[in-house]
Design a protein around this motif. Structure first.
Motif, PDB file in Angstrom:
ATOM      1  N   TRP A   1       0.834  -1.211   0.000  1.00  0.00           N
ATOM      2  CA  TRP A   1       0.000   0.000   0.000  1.00  0.00           C
ATOM      3  C   TRP A   1       0.865   1.256   0.000  1.00  0.00           C
ATOM      4  O   TRP A   1       0.480   2.277  -0.558  1.00  0.00           O
ATOM      5  CB  TRP A   1      -0.978   0.006   1.177  1.00  0.00           C
TER       6      TRP A   1
ATOM      7  N   ASP B   1      -4.893   0.449   6.520  1.00  0.00           N
ATOM      8  CA  ASP B   1      -4.471  -0.363   5.380  1.00  0.00           C
ATOM      9  C   ASP B   1      -4.356  -1.839   5.734  1.00  0.00           C
ATOM     10  O   ASP B   1      -4.423  -2.688   4.848  1.00  0.00           O
ATOM     11  CB  ASP B   1      -3.135   0.151   4.847  1.00  0.00           C
TER      12      ASP B   1
ATOM     13  N   ALA C   1      -9.631  -4.673   4.484  1.00  0.00           N
ATOM     14  CA  ALA C   1      -9.931  -5.643   3.430  1.00  0.00           C
ATOM     15  C   ALA C   1     -10.619  -6.887   3.991  1.00  0.00           C
ATOM     16  O   ALA C   1     -11.639  -7.343   3.445  1.00  0.00           O
ATOM     17  CB  ALA C   1      -8.657  -6.031   2.688  1.00  0.00           C
TER      18      ALA C   1
ATOM     19  N   GLN D   1     -14.348  -8.339   3.091  1.00  0.00           N
ATOM     20  CA  GLN D   1     -14.572  -9.691   2.589  1.00  0.00           C
ATOM     21  C   GLN D   1     -15.622 -10.412   3.424  1.00  0.00           C
ATOM     22  O   GLN D   1     -16.420 -11.201   2.899  1.00  0.00           O
ATOM     23  CB  GLN D   1     -13.252 -10.475   2.587  1.00  0.00           C
TER      24      GLN D   1
ATOM     25  N   ILE E   1     -12.726  -7.426  -2.916  1.00  0.00           N
ATOM     26  CA  ILE E   1     -11.813  -6.349  -2.523  1.00  0.00           C
ATOM     27  C   ILE E   1     -10.901  -5.894  -3.652  1.00  0.00           C
ATOM     28  O   ILE E   1     -10.198  -4.899  -3.512  1.00  0.00           O
ATOM     29  CB  ILE E   1     -10.973  -6.739  -1.297  1.00  0.00           C
ATOM     30  N   THR E   2     -10.915  -6.588  -4.775  1.00  0.00           N
ATOM     31  CA  THR E   2     -10.107  -6.117  -5.897  1.00  0.00           C
ATOM     32  C   THR E   2     -10.738  -4.886  -6.544  1.00  0.00           C
ATOM     33  O   THR E   2     -10.084  -4.186  -7.314  1.00  0.00           O
ATOM     34  CB  THR E   2      -9.928  -7.216  -6.955  1.00  0.00           C
TER      35      THR E   2
ATOM     36  N   TRP F   1     -13.301  -2.759  -4.555  1.00  0.00           N
ATOM     37  CA  TRP F   1     -14.224  -2.226  -3.542  1.00  0.00           C
ATOM     38  C   TRP F   1     -14.512  -0.740  -3.785  1.00  0.00           C
ATOM     39  O   TRP F   1     -13.759  -0.045  -4.455  1.00  0.00           O
ATOM     40  CB  TRP F   1     -13.660  -2.438  -2.132  1.00  0.00           C
TER      41      TRP F   1
ATOM     42  N   GLU G   1      -7.206 -11.438   2.890  1.00  0.00           N
ATOM     43  CA  GLU G   1      -6.343 -10.591   2.067  1.00  0.00           C
ATOM     44  C   GLU G   1      -4.950 -11.195   1.927  1.00  0.00           C
ATOM     45  O   GLU G   1      -4.310 -11.558   2.914  1.00  0.00           O
ATOM     46  CB  GLU G   1      -6.222  -9.196   2.680  1.00  0.00           C
TER      47      GLU G   1
ATOM     48  N   TRP H   1      -1.289 -10.113   0.922  1.00  0.00           N
ATOM     49  CA  TRP H   1      -0.521  -8.883   0.775  1.00  0.00           C
ATOM     50  C   TRP H   1       0.947  -9.212   0.519  1.00  0.00           C
ATOM     51  O   TRP H   1       1.371 -10.367   0.645  1.00  0.00           O
ATOM     52  CB  TRP H   1      -0.651  -7.996   2.021  1.00  0.00           C
TER      53      TRP H   1
ATOM     54  N   ALA I   1      -6.238  -6.673  -2.300  1.00  0.00           N
ATOM     55  CA  ALA I   1      -7.139  -5.524  -2.293  1.00  0.00           C
ATOM     56  C   ALA I   1      -6.579  -4.396  -3.161  1.00  0.00           C
ATOM     57  O   ALA I   1      -5.368  -4.168  -3.201  1.00  0.00           O
ATOM     58  CB  ALA I   1      -7.338  -5.020  -0.870  1.00  0.00           C
TER      59      ALA I   1
END
Length: 390
Positions: A118, A203, A207, A211, A217-218, A220, A288, A290, A369
């Motif tokens: 992020w 951050d 997510a 969910q 979340i790809t 949102w 998520e 990450w 996300a």
């Protein structure tokens, strides 16, 4: 202290508002055009590079903590020495540390850095990092986990390469709770009132909660975000959520003060070594996925050397050695076979751990996300921080 759990929410608004504050003061725009990002590469005559990373995020020798086997192997193979510093303790703190140089078109003194995706999104948006030459990185091109190849902020991973990955899911004490948790909705059951914690960082937290509400979340939306905030506000008023945490959820879960919480997969692997009753769940609705990624800042003086080091860590045998030490999701799936073939039983067992090498069933429930945009960040952070008390 597990590395990922050092992330805190306090900076979540800081860097997002920095650009707005600068714009209001008449400071020139911070964006750097593509043609102004490359520096004079001294890699040919200076066989060295500067690598800034987080604490406890590279393997060390059991008998001599000053030795880092995978870095030492790179130097031995290439002749390139690595000045390695563990100077990144918070994404926004580090952003503030190097942003004056980047916005003023100056060298940062670092050839390679690792930040959460992020935050990496901000660097990409600002044009503060260089595109890597994949022709010099055949291992990255071949072995990078397909699920991590196309984040929304950096299509094709041209400016970033995952260092390690992980999952934000749910950890709970099954023995003390007396039942299983299968979904995010299970956190709101009456018998968990006052025994649940959520992550305080915007951050890091939003997510998984989306969910749980069935959101993809790809992609949102702002409505999805505010729906989560409404939900969490209600739970806070009902005293269902004990508190919001950074790394301290580890202690709460270990002592039994908390029975279930948002958690990072890598932390739980380490907790389970001391308490096998601790379980980690990828909820039925999803969790998520990450990453924290390697990036080459603008004007780096040793770009080719940095690209070589990135590619070194995508050799399956090197990735396996690092994964065995840090216990996060390995971004090189081929490393699994290396560990599986080990004569060491503990190493071979890691190959079967879905929190290091997620199986196909788990992967269907993992998603990356989309990042919070610069336009969204101030208002979103303001609302979230008012709920969690930051």
């Amino acid at each position: 202290m597990p590395r990922r759990s050092l992330l805190r929410a306090l900076g979540a608004v800081g860097a997002g508002t920095m650009g707005l504050a600068l714009a209001g003061c008449g400071v020139p725009a911070a964006y750097v055009e593509p043609g102004d990002r490359a520096g004079r590469d001294r890699s040919g005559r200076e066989r060295a590079l500067d690598f800034a990373n987080w604490p406890l995020y590279v393997d060390t020798d059991d008998e001599d903590s000053s030795k880092r086997p995978t870095l030492d192997a790179f130097t031995e193979r290439t002749g390139i020495s690595v000045r390695y510093t563990e100077e990144i303790n918070d994404n926004d703190e580090f952003f503030g540390k190097i942003s004056p140089a980047l916005m003023n078109h100056q060298e940062t003194g670092r050839d390679l850095i690792v930040v959460s995706d992020w935050m990496a999104a901000r660097f990409v948006r600002l044009g503060w990092v260089q595109e890597m030459d994949r022709d010099r990185q055949p291992n990255v091109a071949r072995y990078l986990d397909p699920q991590l190849r196309h984040p929304a902020f950096d299509e094709g991973r041209r400016h970033s390469v995952p260092w390690q990955s992980g999952i934000t899911g749910i950890a709970y004490n099954r023995a003390k709770l007396g039942r299983e948790i299968r979904s995010t909705e299970d956190l709101w059951a009456a018998d968990l009132r006052g025994k649940v914690t959520l992550l305080s960082g915007l951050d890091e937290s939003f997510a998984l909660l989306m969910q749980g509400n069935g959101v993809d979340i790809t992609g949102w939306t702002a409505d999805d975000f505010h729906a989560v905030c409404d939900q969490v506000e209600k739970l806070v008023k009902q005293k269902h959520i004990r508190r919001f945490t950074g790394n301290d959820y580890i202690k709460d879960l270990s002592t039994g003060d908390v029975l279930a919480c948002q958690a990072y997969s890598g932390d739980v692997i380490q907790l389970q070594a001391d308490n096998p009753d601790i379980e980690f769940v990828v909820p039925e609705e999803g969790a998520e996925l990450w990453a924290e990624s390697l990036m080459i800042p603008n004007l780096a003086g040793h770009k080719r050397n940095a690209e070589a080091l990135v590619d070194h860590y995508y050799r399956p045998e090197v990735a396996a050695e690092l994964a065995a030490w840090v216990n996060y999701v390995c971004p090189v799936p081929a490393a699994r076979d290396v560990l599986a073939d080990s004569d060491d039983e503990e190493l071979a067992a890691l190959a079967e751990d879905p929190l290091i090498f997620p199986d196909d069933a788990m992967r269907t429930r993992l998603a990356i996300a989309r990042d919070i945009t610069a336009d969204e960040r101030r208002d979103f952070a303001k609302r979230w921080n008012s709920i969690v008390g930051l």
